[in-house]
Design a protein around this motif. Structure first.
Motif, PDB file in Angstrom:
ATOM      1  N   PHE A   1      -9.725   8.443  -3.523  1.00 18.46           N
ATOM      2  CA  PHE A   1      -8.359   8.915  -3.272  1.00 18.46           C
ATOM      3  C   PHE A   1      -7.868   9.711  -4.481  1.00 18.46           C
ATOM      4  CE2 PHE A   1      -9.174   5.085  -0.884  1.00 18.46           C
ATOM      5  CZ  PHE A   1      -8.771   5.446   0.397  1.00 18.46           C
ATOM      6  N   PRO A   2      -8.392  10.917  -4.673  1.00 20.24           N
ATOM      7  CA  PRO A   2      -8.099  11.688  -5.893  1.00 20.24           C
ATOM      8  C   PRO A   2      -6.639  12.104  -6.034  1.00 20.24           C
ATOM      9  CG  PRO A   2      -9.350  13.012  -4.336  1.00 20.24           C
ATOM     10  CD  PRO A   2      -9.313  11.622  -3.789  1.00 20.24           C
TER      11      PRO A   2
ATOM     12  N   SER B   1       0.856  -1.194   0.000  1.00 21.74           N
ATOM     13  CA  SER B   1       0.000   0.000   0.000  1.00 21.74           C
ATOM     14  C   SER B   1       0.885   1.235   0.000  1.00 21.74           C
ATOM     15  CB  SER B   1      -0.894   0.014   1.230  1.00 21.74           C
ATOM     16  OG  SER B   1      -1.801  -1.042   1.171  1.00 21.74           O
ATOM     17  N   THR B   2       0.546   2.181  -0.837  1.00 20.82           N
ATOM     18  CA  THR B   2       1.302   3.426  -0.918  1.00 20.82           C
ATOM     19  C   THR B   2       0.337   4.598  -0.836  1.00 20.82           C
ATOM     20  OG1 THR B   2       1.160   3.477  -3.316  1.00 20.82           O
ATOM     21  CG2 THR B   2       3.084   2.378  -2.373  1.00 20.82           C
ATOM     22  N   VAL B   3       0.830   5.694  -0.368  1.00 26.10           N
ATOM     23  CA  VAL B   3      -0.007   6.891  -0.253  1.00 26.10           C
ATOM     24  C   VAL B   3      -0.288   7.484  -1.626  1.00 26.10           C
ATOM     25  CG1 VAL B   3      -0.121   9.224   0.694  1.00 26.10           C
ATOM     26  CG2 VAL B   3       0.832   7.377   2.057  1.00 26.10           C
ATOM     27  N   ASP B   4       0.694   7.420  -2.526  1.00 24.63           N
ATOM     28  CA  ASP B   4       0.546   8.087  -3.816  1.00 24.63           C
ATOM     29  C   ASP B   4       0.126   7.162  -4.959  1.00 24.63           C
ATOM     30  OD1 ASP B   4       2.940   6.708  -3.900  1.00 24.63           O
ATOM     31  OD2 ASP B   4       4.052   8.318  -4.870  1.00 24.63           O
ATOM     32  N   GLY B   5       0.081   5.844  -4.715  1.00 26.03           N
ATOM     33  CA  GLY B   5      -0.276   4.900  -5.770  1.00 26.03           C
ATOM     34  C   GLY B   5      -1.757   4.920  -6.067  1.00 26.03           C
TER      35      GLY B   5
ATOM     36  N   LEU C   1       1.590   5.186 -10.834  1.00 29.91           N
ATOM     37  CA  LEU C   1       1.614   3.796 -11.278  1.00 29.91           C
ATOM     38  C   LEU C   1       2.834   3.097 -10.690  1.00 29.91           C
ATOM     39  CD1 LEU C   1       0.743   4.320 -15.033  1.00 29.91           C
ATOM     40  CD2 LEU C   1      -0.651   3.076 -13.380  1.00 29.91           C
ATOM     41  N   TYR C   2       2.649   1.844 -10.306  1.00 27.75           N
ATOM     42  CA  TYR C   2       3.741   1.013  -9.795  1.00 27.75           C
ATOM     43  C   TYR C   2       3.751  -0.311 -10.538  1.00 27.75           C
ATOM     44  CZ  TYR C   2       4.532   4.153  -5.853  1.00 27.75           C
ATOM     45  OH  TYR C   2       4.850   5.240  -5.078  1.00 27.75           O
ATOM     46  N   ASP C   3       4.876  -1.012 -10.454  1.00 32.14           N
ATOM     47  CA  ASP C   3       4.962  -2.332 -11.092  1.00 32.14           C
ATOM     48  C   ASP C   3       3.963  -3.312 -10.479  1.00 32.14           C
ATOM     49  OD1 ASP C   3       6.884  -1.827 -13.074  1.00 32.14           O
ATOM     50  OD2 ASP C   3       8.510  -2.068 -11.638  1.00 32.14           O
ATOM     51  N   PHE C   4       3.723  -3.191  -9.188  1.00 30.98           N
ATOM     52  CA  PHE C   4       2.678  -3.938  -8.496  1.00 30.98           C
ATOM     53  C   PHE C   4       1.664  -2.882  -8.041  1.00 30.98           C
ATOM     54  CE2 PHE C   4       6.301  -6.699  -8.272  1.00 30.98           C
ATOM     55  CZ  PHE C   4       5.776  -7.972  -8.411  1.00 30.98           C
ATOM     56  N   GLN C   5       0.554  -2.755  -8.770  1.00 31.63           N
ATOM     57  CA  GLN C   5      -0.359  -1.647  -8.529  1.00 31.63           C
ATOM     58  C   GLN C   5      -1.186  -1.850  -7.274  1.00 31.63           C
ATOM     59  OE1 GLN C   5       0.003   1.052 -10.416  1.00 31.63           O
ATOM     60  NE2 GLN C   5      -1.336   2.101  -8.985  1.00 31.63           N
ATOM     61  N   THR C   6      -1.268  -0.801  -6.477  1.00 28.72           N
ATOM     62  CA  THR C   6      -2.037  -0.822  -5.238  1.00 28.72           C
ATOM     63  C   THR C   6      -3.502  -1.132  -5.530  1.00 28.72           C
ATOM     64  OG1 THR C   6      -0.562   0.900  -4.406  1.00 28.72           O
ATOM     65  CG2 THR C   6      -2.602   0.536  -3.191  1.00 28.72           C
TER      66      THR C   6
END
Length: 158
Positions: A52-53, A10-14, A58-63
């Motif tokens: 969560f606007p 989990s990420t704040v910005d993902g 984007l991440y390799d493993f998307q939240t």
């Protein structure tokens, strides 16, 4: 042998994905270890949650909240190069909050089959309150290697 648990961080910005694409098989079917390739919609897309606007990355493993592996094309290529033979890749585009496509090369990884890998004697877990034959929560996962096929490079547990 060493084994690793893959989880989406989990990420704040993902950008957070909260639902499978429209016209997908029912959510629970993604947890069964059965092939969904023939039922999965063509041109499918997942979308960042409006809740969560500010989360847009984007991440390799998307939240996501689905307990799914939603992976980039780079991760898919890596898994394919490792010859993970029991994975099917259900292609999805990723849309931002406004519905614009921000990535086209993502996939939901659906692992087909399962390994009898959990050592029920040594592990610490709690059974599901509603489904008494299912584990509800694992506090300390202990694997039994005898229940894992040597060729299983990536798997879900029975």
């Amino acid at each position: 042998m060493s084994y690793f648990v893959l989880r989406t961080q989990s990420t704040v910005d993902g950008g957070l994905i909260e639902s499978y694409p429209p016209r997908s098989p029912a959510d629970y079917r993604f947890d069964k270890g059965k092939s969904l390739r023939l039922e999965f919609p063509r041109g499918a897309a997942v979308q960042f949650s409006d809740n969560f606007p500010e989360a847009r990355r984007l991440y390799d493993f998307q939240t996501n909240t689905l307990d799914a592996l939603i992976v980039s094309g780079r991760v898919r290529k890596l898994l394919e190069s490792l010859e993970v033979t029991n994975a099917e890749y259900l292609p999805v585009a990723v849309k931002n909050h406004q519905g614009d496509v921000v990535a086209e090369d993502y996939s939901i990884v659906n692992l087909v089959g399962a390994e009898d890998a959990i050592d029920m004697e040594k592990g610490v877990y709690r059974m599901n309150a509603l489904r008494k034959d299912q584990i509800g929560r694992v506090k300390n996962l202990v694997l039994k290697e005898s229940g894992i096929r040597p060729e299983a490079k990536m798997f879900r547990c029975t």
